[in-house]
Scaffold this active site. Sequence first.
Site, PDB file in Angstrom:
ATOM      1  N   GLY A  46       0.844  -1.190   0.000  1.00 54.27           N
ATOM      2  CA  GLY A  46       0.000   0.000   0.000  1.00 54.27           C
ATOM      3  C   GLY A  46       0.877   1.237   0.000  1.00 54.27           C
ATOM      4  O   GLY A  46       2.060   1.164   0.342  1.00 54.27           O
ATOM      5  N   GLN A  51       2.969  10.011   1.787  1.00 53.37           N
ATOM      6  CA  GLN A  51       4.270   9.337   1.848  1.00 53.37           C
ATOM      7  C   GLN A  51       5.186   9.744   0.692  1.00 53.37           C
ATOM      8  O   GLN A  51       6.392   9.547   0.756  1.00 53.37           O
ATOM      9  CB  GLN A  51       4.096   7.810   1.827  1.00 53.37           C
ATOM     10  CG  GLN A  51       3.439   7.285   3.101  1.00 53.37           C
ATOM     11  CD  GLN A  51       3.308   5.778   3.060  1.00 53.37           C
ATOM     12  OE1 GLN A  51       2.381   5.250   2.476  1.00 53.37           O
ATOM     13  NE2 GLN A  51       4.249   5.077   3.672  1.00 53.37           N
ATOM     14  N   CYS A  94       5.721  -0.176   7.627  1.00 52.03           N
ATOM     15  CA  CYS A  94       5.359   1.025   6.882  1.00 52.03           C
ATOM     16  C   CYS A  94       6.586   1.485   6.117  1.00 52.03           C
ATOM     17  O   CYS A  94       7.689   1.521   6.677  1.00 52.03           O
ATOM     18  CB  CYS A  94       4.897   2.121   7.848  1.00 52.03           C
ATOM     19  SG  CYS A  94       4.400   3.641   7.004  1.00 52.03           S
ATOM     20  N   LEU A  95       6.393   1.835   4.857  1.00 48.82           N
ATOM     21  CA  LEU A  95       7.522   2.268   4.033  1.00 48.82           C
ATOM     22  C   LEU A  95       8.160   3.548   4.576  1.00 48.82           C
ATOM     23  O   LEU A  95       9.309   3.834   4.275  1.00 48.82           O
ATOM     24  CB  LEU A  95       7.065   2.466   2.578  1.00 48.82           C
ATOM     25  CG  LEU A  95       6.627   1.165   1.877  1.00 48.82           C
ATOM     26  CD1 LEU A  95       5.995   1.462   0.523  1.00 48.82           C
ATOM     27  CD2 LEU A  95       7.797   0.203   1.723  1.00 48.82           C
ATOM     28  N   HIS A 136      -4.730   1.259   7.359  1.00 47.01           N
ATOM     29  CA  HIS A 136      -3.385   1.835   7.546  1.00 47.01           C
ATOM     30  C   HIS A 136      -3.200   3.030   6.591  1.00 47.01           C
ATOM     31  O   HIS A 136      -2.682   4.071   6.994  1.00 47.01           O
ATOM     32  CB  HIS A 136      -2.357   0.715   7.282  1.00 47.01           C
ATOM     33  CG  HIS A 136      -0.917   1.120   7.275  1.00 47.01           C
ATOM     34  ND1 HIS A 136       0.016   0.610   8.160  1.00 47.01           N
ATOM     35  CD2 HIS A 136      -0.225   1.975   6.465  1.00 47.01           C
ATOM     36  CE1 HIS A 136       1.207   1.143   7.888  1.00 47.01           C
ATOM     37  NE2 HIS A 136       1.094   1.966   6.871  1.00 47.01           N
ATOM     38  N   GLU A 137      -3.664   2.868   5.340  1.00 44.68           N
ATOM     39  CA  GLU A 137      -3.498   3.949   4.348  1.00 44.68           C
ATOM     40  C   GLU A 137      -4.419   5.139   4.662  1.00 44.68           C
ATOM     41  O   GLU A 137      -4.001   6.293   4.535  1.00 44.68           O
ATOM     42  CB  GLU A 137      -3.774   3.444   2.922  1.00 44.68           C
ATOM     43  CG  GLU A 137      -2.937   2.261   2.467  1.00 44.68           C
ATOM     44  CD  GLU A 137      -1.460   2.388   2.737  1.00 44.68           C
ATOM     45  OE1 GLU A 137      -0.963   3.520   2.866  1.00 44.68           O
ATOM     46  OE2 GLU A 137      -0.792   1.341   2.843  1.00 44.68           O
ATOM     47  N   HIS A 140      -2.954   7.321   7.197  1.00 42.10           N
ATOM     48  CA  HIS A 140      -1.948   8.244   6.657  1.00 42.10           C
ATOM     49  C   HIS A 140      -2.601   9.539   6.176  1.00 42.10           C
ATOM     50  O   HIS A 140      -2.034  10.620   6.325  1.00 42.10           O
ATOM     51  CB  HIS A 140      -1.211   7.621   5.463  1.00 42.10           C
ATOM     52  CG  HIS A 140      -0.034   6.748   5.811  1.00 42.10           C
ATOM     53  ND1 HIS A 140       1.073   7.215   6.495  1.00 42.10           N
ATOM     54  CD2 HIS A 140       0.231   5.448   5.547  1.00 42.10           C
ATOM     55  CE1 HIS A 140       1.961   6.232   6.634  1.00 42.10           C
ATOM     56  NE2 HIS A 140       1.471   5.140   6.061  1.00 42.10           N
TER      57      HIS A 140
HETATM   58  O1  GNR Z   1       3.991  -2.498   2.651  1.00 39.10           O
HETATM   59  C1  GNR Z   1       3.294  -2.392   3.663  1.00 39.10           C
HETATM   60  N1  GNR Z   1       2.973  -3.507   4.376  1.00 39.10           N
HETATM   61  C2  GNR Z   1       2.000  -3.531   5.368  1.00 39.10           C
HETATM   62  C3  GNR Z   1       1.942  -4.662   6.177  1.00 39.10           C
HETATM   63  C4  GNR Z   1       0.978  -4.753   7.165  1.00 39.10           C
HETATM   64  C5  GNR Z   1       0.083  -3.719   7.348  1.00 39.10           C
HETATM   65  C6  GNR Z   1       0.155  -2.578   6.569  1.00 39.10           C
HETATM   66  C7  GNR Z   1       1.106  -2.487   5.577  1.00 39.10           C
HETATM   67  S1  GNR Z   1       1.160  -1.077   4.565  1.00 39.10           S
HETATM   68  C8  GNR Z   1       2.851  -1.056   4.109  1.00 39.10           C
HETATM   69  C9  GNR Z   1       3.114   0.027   3.080  1.00 39.10           C
HETATM   70  C10 GNR Z   1       2.868   1.393   3.687  1.00 39.10           C
HETATM   71  O2  GNR Z   1       3.633   1.969   4.409  1.00 39.10           O
HETATM   72  N2  GNR Z   1       1.733   1.957   3.401  1.00 39.10           N
HETATM   73  O3  GNR Z   1       1.420   3.165   3.938  1.00 39.10           O
HETATM   74 NI    NI Z   2       2.440   3.250   5.838  1.00 35.96          NI
END
Ligand code: GNR
Ligand code: NI
Length: 179
Positions: A46, A51, A94-95, A136-137, A140
């Site tokens: 995601g 980001q 999270c990236l 999660h997104e 953000h």
């Molecule tokens: O790549 C991602 N893996 C992930 C694993 C478990 C729960 C959420 C994520 S999202 C993350 C990419 C990211 O930072 N998205 O904002």
């Molecule tokens: Ni993230």
Amino acid sequence: MAILPILVAPHPVLKKKCEPVETVDDAIRTLLDDMLETMYDAPGIGLAAPQVGVSKRILVVDCAPRGADPQPMKLINPEIVTQSDALSTYEEGCLSFPEQYAEVQRPATVTVRYLDENGTQQTIEADGLLATCIQHEIDHLDGVVFVDHISSLKRGMIMRKLQKQTKLRSKEGRAAAAE
Ligand code: GNR
Ligand code: NI
């Protein structure tokens, strides 16, 4: 298409609430494509616009299992309309928090309303990893990151490790530049 630089925490753009998209135009469609390319390159499942430094309510996800056909999804102005009482726990990463992971509890199922890349309203019901990833997104887009859901003790540990990493990398960068 382009791979965009991903911001690493702590960064002020990651803490800001994003603005809704008013018109879904070619610039938005290009951004969505660049975000998908950036996400696959990272690699991640995601990516939210803040980001890559864009404070707009846009996200992409692809939670297809490895080896299966890709399932890219592009969501504009997403809103959670219903969420289950049942919770599920995933180890999240999270990236914008490279190499940091923590277990986060979230509603197991969500119904999400959004605009697609043509500006048409869509609704999806998500469960499993996709439900977690979309939440999660969307977090953000509201300036919320996964470590905001864990204890302040664990959050402090992660932020200190990130700071060490960032300092080390800028030192390495300076050393390389001096060669
Ligand atoms: O790549 C991602 N893996 C992930 C694993 C478990 C729960 C959420 C994520 S999202 C993350 C990419 C990211 O930072 N998205 O904002
Ligand atoms: Ni993230």
